[in-house]
Design an enzyme around this catalytic site. Sequence first.
Site, short mmCIF file in Angstrom:
data_model
loop_
_atom_site.label_atom_id
_atom_site.label_comp_id
_atom_site.label_asym_id
_atom_site.label_seq_id
_atom_site.Cartn_x
_atom_site.Cartn_y
_atom_site.Cartn_z
CD GLU A 113 57.37 11.72 29.68
OE1 GLU A 113 58.27 12.58 29.77
OE2 GLU A 113 57.59 10.50 29.61
CE1 TYR A 125 57.33 18.64 21.05
CE2 TYR A 125 55.51 18.50 22.60
CZ TYR A 125 56.80 18.88 22.30
OH TYR A 125 57.57 19.51 23.26
C1 LIG Z 1 55.34 24.89 22.06
C2 LIG Z 1 56.42 25.84 21.52
C3 LIG Z 1 57.80 25.23 21.82
C4 LIG Z 1 56.22 26.04 20.01
O1 LIG Z 1 57.24 26.90 19.56
P1 LIG Z 1 57.07 27.78 18.23
O2 LIG Z 1 58.43 28.26 17.85
O3 LIG Z 1 56.01 28.78 18.44
O4 LIG Z 1 56.56 26.70 17.20
P2 LIG Z 1 56.78 26.80 15.63
O5 LIG Z 1 56.63 28.23 15.20
O6 LIG Z 1 58.02 26.07 15.25
O7 LIG Z 1 55.51 26.04 15.11
C5 LIG Z 1 55.45 24.67 15.16
C6 LIG Z 1 54.00 24.30 15.12
O8 LIG Z 1 53.35 24.87 16.27
C7 LIG Z 1 52.04 25.25 15.94
N1 LIG Z 1 51.91 26.67 16.16
C8 LIG Z 1 52.83 27.63 15.96
N2 LIG Z 1 52.32 28.82 16.30
C9 LIG Z 1 51.05 28.59 16.72
C10 LIG Z 1 50.02 29.42 17.22
N3 LIG Z 1 50.20 30.74 17.33
N4 LIG Z 1 48.84 28.86 17.58
C11 LIG Z 1 48.66 27.53 17.48
N5 LIG Z 1 49.60 26.69 17.00
C12 LIG Z 1 50.79 27.22 16.64
C13 LIG Z 1 51.82 24.91 14.51
O9 LIG Z 1 51.21 23.64 14.43
C14 LIG Z 1 53.22 24.84 13.94
O10 LIG Z 1 53.30 23.95 12.89
P3 LIG Z 1 53.32 24.49 11.38
O11 LIG Z 1 54.50 25.42 11.29
O12 LIG Z 1 53.51 23.27 10.59
O13 LIG Z 1 52.00 25.18 11.20
C15 LIG Z 1 56.30 27.24 22.17
O14 LIG Z 1 54.97 27.67 22.04
C16 LIG Z 1 56.71 27.29 23.62
O15 LIG Z 1 57.88 27.50 23.94
N6 LIG Z 1 55.73 27.10 24.53
C17 LIG Z 1 56.00 27.17 25.97
C18 LIG Z 1 56.84 26.01 26.40
C19 LIG Z 1 56.23 24.67 26.04
O16 LIG Z 1 55.02 24.45 26.19
N7 LIG Z 1 57.10 23.74 25.57
C20 LIG Z 1 56.68 22.39 25.24
C21 LIG Z 1 56.63 21.57 26.48
S1 LIG Z 1 56.22 19.89 26.13
#
Ligand SMILES: CC(C)(COP(=O)(O)OP(=O)(O)OC[C@H]1O[C@@H](n2cnc3c(N)ncnc32)[C@H](O)[C@@H]1OP(=O)(O)O)[C@@H](O)C(=O)NCCC(=O)NCCS
Length: 163
Positions: A113, A125
């Site tokens: 979720e 996702y």
């Molecule tokens: C959501 C979260 C886990 C993503 O982690 P991350 O390490 O930054 O993600 P990644 O670098 O592996 O990137 C995965 C995808 O996220 C997106 N993404 C990464 N950085 C981004 C940015 N600055 N802006 C928008 N999208 C972004 C892209 O779609 C990317 O896919 P791609 O590599 O194919 O382009 C992180 O932002 C986070 O911890 N957020 C707070 C906690 C949270 O919301 N967790 C999820 C709860 S359901």
Amino acid sequence: MNAVPQPEAAPLRLAPMTEAWLDAVAALEKQAYTHPWSRGNFTDSVVAGYHACVLLQGQALRGYYVLMKGLDEAHLLNITVDPGHQGQGLARLMLDDLAGWSARQGAQWLWLEVRTSNARARRMYERYGFKEVGVRRNYYPLSAFKREDAVVMSLPLSAGAAA
Ligand SMILES: CC(C)(COP(=O)(O)OP(=O)(O)OC[C@H]1O[C@@H](n2cnc3c(N)ncnc32)[C@H](O)[C@@H]1OP(=O)(O)O)[C@@H](O)C(=O)NCCC(=O)NCCS
């Protein structure tokens, strides 16, 4: 002028989320969410035997995930990356790890979720292959008087995910 050689960053590794990591995990959780899990939520998850891992670089905590295994599915309860290290593929690395683990356990689906307002996570996702399959109304707290819907997403786990 010659460039000063920079020390190489320590390699990333995943390790079980043991009790010793829970203070650091709870501190990072508070930085990453408006409505963070409590330390007790993580303790309960570890005690319940959920599959929980920390992502480490040297001794520094970069992220973590918590996964609950069901019969033929696994439910992703939490995945978080240190705000100072987001956008570097660390969440994708953890998704690969937990999808592989789930497939090896015999799970055919991953479920999760996510808050409707969490555009960044939803996009991540989707890029990974999850599809939106439903909505849970008023699933998350938002403020003292309001709640927010959750989007339910799922991913079929192919044999390839276990590699
Ligand atoms: C959501 C979260 C886990 C993503 O982690 P991350 O390490 O930054 O993600 P990644 O670098 O592996 O990137 C995965 C995808 O996220 C997106 N993404 C990464 N950085 C981004 C940015 N600055 N802006 C928008 N999208 C972004 C892209 O779609 C990317 O896919 P791609 O590599 O194919 O382009 C992180 O932002 C986070 O911890 N957020 C707070 C906690 C949270 O919301 N967790 C999820 C709860 S359901």
